[in-house]
Design a protein around this motif. Structure first.
Motif, mmCIF file in Angstrom:
data_model
loop_
_atom_site.group_PDB
_atom_site.id
_atom_site.type_symbol
_atom_site.label_atom_id
_atom_site.label_comp_id
_atom_site.label_asym_id
_atom_site.label_seq_id
_atom_site.Cartn_x
_atom_site.Cartn_y
_atom_site.Cartn_z
ATOM 1 N N ALA A 15 5.880 -4.408 -10.418
ATOM 2 C CA ALA A 15 7.162 -4.158 -9.780
ATOM 3 C C ALA A 15 7.220 -4.808 -8.400
ATOM 4 O O ALA A 15 6.243 -4.784 -7.655
ATOM 5 C CB ALA A 15 7.397 -2.654 -9.648
ATOM 6 N N GLY A 16 8.357 -5.418 -8.082
ATOM 7 C CA GLY A 16 8.556 -6.020 -6.776
ATOM 8 C C GLY A 16 8.143 -7.463 -6.668
ATOM 9 O O GLY A 16 8.267 -8.066 -5.596
ATOM 10 N N GLY A 136 -3.937 -2.071 -9.592
ATOM 11 C CA GLY A 136 -2.805 -1.367 -8.999
ATOM 12 C C GLY A 136 -2.826 -1.551 -7.494
ATOM 13 O O GLY A 136 -3.850 -1.329 -6.850
ATOM 14 N N ALA A 137 -1.699 -1.964 -6.935
ATOM 15 C CA ALA A 137 -1.616 -2.224 -5.496
ATOM 16 C C ALA A 137 -0.277 -1.750 -4.969
ATOM 17 O O ALA A 137 0.715 -1.724 -5.695
ATOM 18 C CB ALA A 137 -1.785 -3.726 -5.214
ATOM 19 N N ASP A 138 -0.252 -1.356 -3.698
ATOM 20 C CA ASP A 138 1.010 -1.023 -3.055
ATOM 21 C C ASP A 138 1.929 -2.239 -3.086
ATOM 22 O O ASP A 138 1.478 -3.387 -3.115
ATOM 23 C CB ASP A 138 0.777 -0.618 -1.597
ATOM 24 C CG ASP A 138 0.051 0.708 -1.475
ATOM 25 O OD1 ASP A 138 -0.023 1.427 -2.485
ATOM 26 O OD2 ASP A 138 -0.442 1.014 -0.377
ATOM 27 N N ARG A 139 3.226 -1.964 -3.050
ATOM 28 C CA ARG A 139 4.208 -3.054 -3.121
ATOM 29 C C ARG A 139 3.996 -4.063 -2.005
ATOM 30 O O ARG A 139 4.066 -5.273 -2.234
ATOM 31 C CB ARG A 139 5.623 -2.473 -3.056
ATOM 32 C CG ARG A 139 6.714 -3.521 -3.078
ATOM 33 C CD ARG A 139 8.092 -2.924 -3.238
ATOM 34 N NE ARG A 139 8.392 -1.912 -2.230
ATOM 35 C CZ ARG A 139 9.614 -1.411 -2.047
ATOM 36 N NH1 ARG A 139 10.618 -1.815 -2.811
ATOM 37 N NH2 ARG A 139 9.833 -0.498 -1.115
ATOM 38 N N LEU A 140 3.741 -3.600 -0.794
ATOM 39 C CA LEU A 140 3.571 -4.512 0.336
ATOM 40 C C LEU A 140 2.362 -5.410 0.136
ATOM 41 O O LEU A 140 2.413 -6.615 0.404
ATOM 42 C CB LEU A 140 3.439 -3.711 1.630
ATOM 43 C CG LEU A 140 3.277 -4.514 2.922
ATOM 44 C CD1 LEU A 140 4.424 -5.496 3.102
ATOM 45 C CD2 LEU A 140 3.192 -3.565 4.120
ATOM 46 N N ALA A 142 1.025 -6.298 -2.711
ATOM 47 C CA ALA A 142 1.311 -7.232 -3.803
ATOM 48 C C ALA A 142 2.210 -8.368 -3.338
ATOM 49 O O ALA A 142 1.931 -9.549 -3.593
ATOM 50 C CB ALA A 142 1.960 -6.477 -4.962
ATOM 51 N N GLN A 143 3.292 -8.035 -2.626
ATOM 52 C CA GLN A 143 4.236 -9.056 -2.191
ATOM 53 C C GLN A 143 3.621 -10.003 -1.168
ATOM 54 O O GLN A 143 3.768 -11.223 -1.264
ATOM 55 C CB GLN A 143 5.478 -8.389 -1.612
ATOM 56 C CG GLN A 143 6.310 -7.643 -2.640
ATOM 57 C CD GLN A 143 7.493 -6.918 -2.014
ATOM 58 O OE1 GLN A 143 7.443 -6.510 -0.857
ATOM 59 N NE2 GLN A 143 8.553 -6.754 -2.781
ATOM 60 N N ALA A 144 2.935 -9.432 -0.185
ATOM 61 C CA ALA A 144 2.320 -10.277 0.842
ATOM 62 C C ALA A 144 1.202 -11.123 0.247
ATOM 63 O O ALA A 144 1.041 -12.297 0.613
ATOM 64 C CB ALA A 144 1.783 -9.405 1.974
ATOM 65 N N GLY A 145 0.437 -10.554 -0.664
ATOM 66 C CA GLY A 145 -0.647 -11.306 -1.293
ATOM 67 C C GLY A 145 -0.132 -12.486 -2.089
ATOM 68 O O GLY A 145 -0.699 -13.587 -2.037
ATOM 69 N N LEU A 146 0.950 -12.278 -2.838
ATOM 70 C CA LEU A 146 1.493 -13.376 -3.639
ATOM 71 C C LEU A 146 2.088 -14.460 -2.744
ATOM 72 O O LEU A 146 1.862 -15.654 -2.979
ATOM 73 C CB LEU A 146 2.558 -12.853 -4.602
ATOM 74 C CG LEU A 146 3.180 -13.909 -5.513
ATOM 75 C CD1 LEU A 146 2.122 -14.568 -6.399
ATOM 76 C CD2 LEU A 146 4.291 -13.307 -6.376
#
Length: 276
Positions: A15-16, A136-140, A142-146
């Motif tokens: 998600a996100g 499983g990762a927090d949204r922040l 996941a988004q920053a990592g990508l």
């Protein structure tokens, strides 16, 4: 060896991440016919070797190497040896890379000529993010990592990587973001939230935040949550309740982060305070 032992795979979405699809698979007998993807595919060979025809070349991706294709480019795929291959892949919508490239000063879709890359650092980052998202990762995170991963891929290997804006400390922007994170650390802030609050693009925000604080936004949030959990544990709350009230997904999530930052588990921390 069981001939079917390598025929397995798992696909999921996070998600996100704007429809990004992830694949972790191992194949021995699988043969992919000529086909193309509407988006980008980026992955790393973990074991064995993958052979594929791409852009008029016969290519082999070995362990630790990156294999990729761009939208609309036909290719096939099969094992390069009897043992087969195992890999982890990201499948990304074109718009995801277009936005990352635009933030780096390169409008339009980035193009990559090579189908196999020997870049151990980038390969390690691909695998690390893929495994993080699998756990499983927090949204922040996941988004920053990508976004960080895409920026490195584009900056190092795109035919026209563009020119990223100069990275300063942007004190007001960072101060606004820190205030927002402090107030919302127990929630699930997104990278878009932080970009909006700071008044910067997501890519530029990540760079100036790290330049100014030495931390990623997600690391800052984790520290705030652990400190809040410490306060609650000192007041006598059980670890499970402290986890819920400080913004962690569950007690095990709190335990991992708490021990990483303090050297103790929440229970050991609480018990030591009671003993003293």
């Amino acid at each position: 060896m069981d001939t079917n032992s390598r025929e397995q795979g798992r696909v999921w979405r996070v998600a996100g991440l704007d429809g990004a699809e992830l694949l972790a698979a191992s194949f021995r007998r699988q043969v992919f016919p000529r086909h193309f993807h509407e988006g980008y595919a980026l992955g790393v060979i973990e074991d064995g070797a993958l052979a594929f025809r791409y852009r008029g070349q016969e290519l082999v991706a070995a362990p630790g190497e990156i294999n990729l294709v761009v939208p609309g480019e036909a290719h096939d795929g099969q094992a390069a040896a009897e043992a087969g291959w195992a890999y982890r892949m990201f499948y990304l919508e074109p718009g995801v890379l277009a936005r990352a490239a635009a933030e780096m000063g390169r409008p339009g879709l980035p193009h990559f000529r090579a189908g196999v890359l020997g870049d151990p650092d980038l390969a390690g980052r691909i695998l690390a993010l893929h495994r993080l998202l699998e756990r499983g990762a927090d949204r922040l995170a996941a988004q920053a990592g990508l976004l960080d991963l895409l920026a490195r891929w584009i900056g190092r290997h795109a035919e026209d990587p563009g020119a990223a804006p100069r990275c300063g400390r942007e004190p007001r922007a960072v101060a606004r973001a820190l205030e927002f994170l402090a107030a919302h650390a127990d929630q699930d802030p997104s990278l878009e939230d932080l970009a909006r609050v700071s008044g910067l693009s997501a890519f530029h925000f990540l760079r100036v935040f790290r330049q100014a604080t030495g931390l990623t936004p997600h690391a800052f949030v984790m520290q705030r949550r652990v400190r809040r959990a410490q306060e609650l544990l000192r007041r006598g709350l059980a670890p499970a309740r402290a986890a819920a009230e400080s913004g962690f997904a569950d007690q095990s999530h709190l335990t991992r982060q708490f021990k990483r930052l303090t050297g103790l588990t929440p229970a050991a921390y609480r018990n030591s305070l009671q003993d003293s």
